[in-house]
Write an enzyme that holds these catalytic residues in place. Structure first.
Site, PDB file in Angstrom:
ATOM      1  CB  CYS A  96     -36.479  16.048  22.999  1.00 46.72           C
ATOM      2  SG  CYS A  96     -37.988  15.482  23.781  1.00 46.72           S
ATOM      3  CB  CYS A 152     -39.080  18.423  24.375  1.00 44.89           C
ATOM      4  SG  CYS A 152     -38.345  17.055  25.280  1.00 44.89           S
TER       5      CYS A 152
END
Lengths: 299, 102
Positions: B29, B32
């Protein structure tokens, strides 16, 4: 007073910063959220020349570090307005520049349904490759008819139990190859001539109401809804000064000049045919080069 | 910032004396990863809050217990109860006000 103020720290803006700094101009980059732009959502970039595999995060971080090392100043603050005499007004400050480059990119287009925002992360998503993994074995729907919608549906068909594709027309704008692949899938169902008209939820999404052109509507039970109906350029804050087309893109040719001398545009928020990573960085180089010329000519 | 799994979740999060910010994330991700350094910095500079990280690929039970269906997902937990949640990449200033409860 900066030589060049760049609005947006995505691939276009950061590339412009590199070109500006290499020409020894003072450069300020203003970014509302976080560097990198939408490329950070891409798992693996496979079409950038000379980089056959790089993650969007690594690409963005390399570019950010490159611009910083060359001396670009990067401030996280949202631009509210720019003026004809090249004042840039942000949420917290005011800056002046000799030239401005608008590289704000674009954002997800929303359906515009009342509870859409509150269901983001609770079933509503704009990125199948980001969030698809949370819907393993569940029923989901994709809205849209372009390549992104088709690719999302294909990706999800390998994870989800069932994938509905909701499209307002009866044929797709996206590639026929993807359409044919989807037709072969047992767990994909097409819902044509229909719009999503309601998001049904308690705390999270449970279903959608879909209304056909003929006026009839039905409920489809899904846990996930992936919205792929395009993107909208983030030009709203410049509309007073800069000419936009009907779709909201800043009107400019390949030279990246706008209707105001000394204000340039670079990247996905400009009118253009091909919106790719490589054309965004290309715009950054062109806009910066023209901004440098504009400053050096003392205009 | 500590890594939490289903074995130490009760002790580190639900029974924590301090407020806890749970960062649900994954290796794949990008957003993230963008948030991580900011969370690390807050974790070392702000003693009033404990920040923990949960990898959703390894800890799918915890992810589904908290109905996580999009990451980055930040969940604030106080005395074992969820008090607030933020989904998606947010700016440093939005993160500060999220934590500050403003």
């Amino acid at each position: 007073m900066y030589d060049i103020i760049i609005i947006g720290a995505g691939p276009a803006g950061l590339t412009a910063a590199i070109y500006g700094r290499r020409a020894n101009k003072s450069v300020l980059v203003l970014e509302a959220k976080s560097y990198g732009g939408q490329i950070i959502n891409t798992l693996d970039i496979e079409n950038y020349p000379a980089n056959n595999h790089i993650s969007g995060f690594d690409f963005a971080t390399n570019l950010y570090n490159q611009a910083k090392e060359l001396g670009a100043e990067i401030v996280f603050d949202k631009v509210i307005e720019i003026t004809n005499n090249k004042e840039v007004i942000t949420a917290n400050n005011k800056y002046n520049a000799k030239a401005i480059i608008i590289a704000t990119g674009s954002d997800n287009r929303k359906l515009g349904l009342p509870n859409e925002d509150e269901l983001i992360g609770k079933g509503v998503s704009y990125c199948a490759t980001c969030d698809g993994a949370f819907f393993k074995g569940k029923d989901v729907a994709v809205v849209g008819g372009g390549n992104t919608a088709l690719e999302d549906a294909l990706y999800l068909s390998n994870l989800a139990n069932k994938v509905y594709i909701i499209h307002r027309r009866d044929e797709f704008r996206g590639e026929e190859k993807s359409v044919n692949l989807l037709k072969e899938k047992d767990n994909v169902e097409f819902v044509f001539n229909s719009n999503v008209t309601k998001l049904i939820s308690d705390d999270k999404l449970n279903g959608i109401e879909v209304t056909n052109k003929d006026g009839s509507s039905k409920t489809i039970d899904v846990n996930g809804l992936f919205i792929a109906i395009g993107r909208i350029p983030e030009n709203q804050n410049f509309a007073k000064l800069i000419n936009l087309n009907e779709a909201g893109y800043i009107i400019a040719g390949e030279d990246c000049t706008t209707n105001i001398p000394g204000i340039f545009v670079a990247g996905d928020n400009r009118t253009k045919e091909v919106r790719q990573l490589v054309t965004a960085t290309s715009d950054g180089a062109i806009a910066a080069t023209n901004a440098i010329k504009y400053i050096d000519n003392g205009e | 910032m500590i890594e939490v799994n289903k074995d130490n979740f009760d002790k580190e999060v639900l029974q924590s004396d301090k407020r806890v910010l749970v960062d649900f994330n994954a290796e794949w991700c990008g957003p993230c990863k963008m948030m991580k350094p900011v969370l690390e910095e807050i974790s070392t500079s702000n003693n009033e809050i404990k920040i923990v990280s949960i990898n959703v690929d390894d800890e799918d039970e915890l992810a589904s217990k908290y109905n996580v269906s999009s990451i980055p997902c930040l969940v604030l937990i106080e005395n074992g109860e969820e008090t607030n949640r933020s989904i998606g990449l947010i700016s440093r200033s939005d993160l500060d006000s999220f934590i500050g409860g403003k």
